[in-house]
Design an enzyme around this catalytic site. Structure first.
Site, PDB file in Angstrom:
ATOM      1  CG  ASP A   1      36.581  44.694  44.064  1.00 52.88           C
ATOM      2  OD1 ASP A   1      36.164  43.635  43.829  1.00 52.88           O
ATOM      3  OD2 ASP A   1      37.137  45.096  45.322  1.00 52.88           O
TER       4      ASP A   1
ATOM      5  CG  ASP B   1      33.048  41.866  48.509  1.00 53.54           C
ATOM      6  OD1 ASP B   1      32.740  41.235  49.566  1.00 53.54           O
ATOM      7  OD2 ASP B   1      32.487  41.827  47.505  1.00 53.54           O
TER       8      ASP B   1
END
Length: 404
Positions: free
Chosen positions: A189, A191
């Site tokens: 991922d 963020d």
């Protein structure tokens, strides 16, 4: 092919265990082995470790007929070297490790004696045995790898996960088989995982809508809102924002501590990397190019006449979309799903973490920590290396040997 009778005879053969302890210095191991060499003995096993300048050497040998003479000779050598040498006669090789092999990685900041004692106690409670302990890192966290046999990894994981919470430790339990060393695709991922903070909130700050957007983001990451709907709502708040704000946000992005080390080290070992994000390709494509990441998938913000329209283009990368992207990256890289590692922090990462061979919750929300194979609560992304059996010392040596 080895004859069964040969194995049985080896198990009954007299053996000798020679153990040396003393202050480490060059030549100790050589001196002991040279003395043993005069007897024409077979080395069956050997292990050596140095802790704070203190050497422990163990050598398992075929036993000579005159082992008492050898014992006296080694005693005289110990006096000369100013070390302790013990000689113990026995039968056969080491006991074979029992079925149910696991690699337990314990990470503490700090790692206390009480914490490690509690971990060892819970391992014993399952009926398992600790075969070996070795240090993976001393700073900025302390990480230990414990080889365990005699308990199934899943059962051990449940027990140690609870103890890790009590002791404020991160504990990962993995199958100790060969394939642990063959995870060749890392999918992250972006963020709050690869980077610090949320890009959409940074954009919202430029649009004067930060508080509104941050509240929706928090609910979405906890799994309280449908991600796709929450994304449309948040992106709508960006309508009219100049596209140049994307460049300003990218310039302000801070990577997670250890992110460059993680990518650099594993790329040296032939791993492939992918990032998949519910954020925006205008940011993730630049990150991929900067870090040398092989694959990237994210949402695309619509831009017309140099301004954001408040909409995204194409299908939204949501929770199922992230898992789909992982599978696609695995196919493109020629990597079985069992040899993939997924890293994430929010509820929209859950399907991706479940699909991977190893799912790691990184400073994640409670719902994600509970579902992942393991979780890390320290802020250093390169602690992932310790889960893969790579030590801090090996990383630093590789960095020192490679020109900048």
């Amino acid at each position: 092919m080895t004859d069964l009778r040969e194995v049985e005879n080896a198990a009954e053969r007299p053996t000798l265990l020679v153990t040396l302890t003393g202050t480490d210095r060059p030549g100790l191991t050589s001196a002991v082995l040279s003395t043993l060499a005069t007897r024409g003995l077979e080395v069956i096993d050997a292990e050596q470790v140095v802790l704070r300048g203190r050497l422990v050497l163990g050598v398992l040998l075929s036993a000579p007929r005159d082992h008492k003479d050898l014992k006296e000779e080694l005693k005289a050598l110990a006096d000369v070297l100013d070390v302790d040498i013990s000689v113990k006669k026995g039968v056969g090789d080491n006991e074979p490790r029992r079925k149910g092999r696991s690699q337990v990685t314990v990470i503490g900041h700090p790692l206390t004696a009480a914490g490690l004692a509690a971990v060892a106690g819970r391992i014993a409670d399952t009926g398992a045995n600790i075969d070996r302990i070795s240090r993976m890192a001393r700073y900025p966290v302390t990480a230990m790898e414990i080889a365990v046999s005699g308990a199934e990894p899943e059962a051990l994981r449940k027990v140690l996960a609870q103890e890790g919470v009590r002791q404020h430790l991160d504990i990962a339990v993995q199958d100790g088989g060969l394939y642990r060393r063959a995870k060749r695709l890392i999918v992250m991922d972006v963020d709050s995982t690869l980077i610090q903070g949320e890009v959409i909130e940074m954009l919202a700050a430029h649009a004067g809508r930060l508080e509104e957007v941050a509240a929706v983001t928090e609910k979405a990451m906890r799994g309280e809102l449908d991600f796709a709907d929450s994304l449309r709502h948040r992106v709508a708040a960006l309508e009219g924002l100049p596209a140049t704000a994307l460049d300003e946000v990218y310039a302000a992005i801070e990577l997670a501590p250890g992110a460059r080390t993680l990518v650099r080290t594993l790329k040296r070992l032939g791993y492939q990397f992918a990032i998949v994000s519910g954020g925006f390709s205008q940011i993730t494509d630049k990150l991929a190019a900067e870090l040398g990441i092989d694959y990237a998938k994210a949402n695309e913000l619509e831009i017309v006449d140099g301004k954001l329209t408040g909409r995204v283009v194409g299908e939204i990368v949501d929770r199922p979309g992230k898992a789909t992207a992982l599978r696609s990256f695995a196919v493109r890289s020629g990597t079985p799903l069992t040899q993939t590692v997924a890293i994430g922090d929010g509820a929209n990462d859950l399907d991706m973490l479940a699909a991977a061979g190893l799912g790691v919750a990184f400073n994640a929300k409670p719902v994600v920590r509970a579902a992942a194979d393991t979780h890390l609560s320290v802020p250093y992304l390169d602690t992932i290396l310790y889960l893969l059996g790579i030590t801090r010392e090996e990383v630093e040596t590789a960095d020192a040997d490679t020109p900048a």
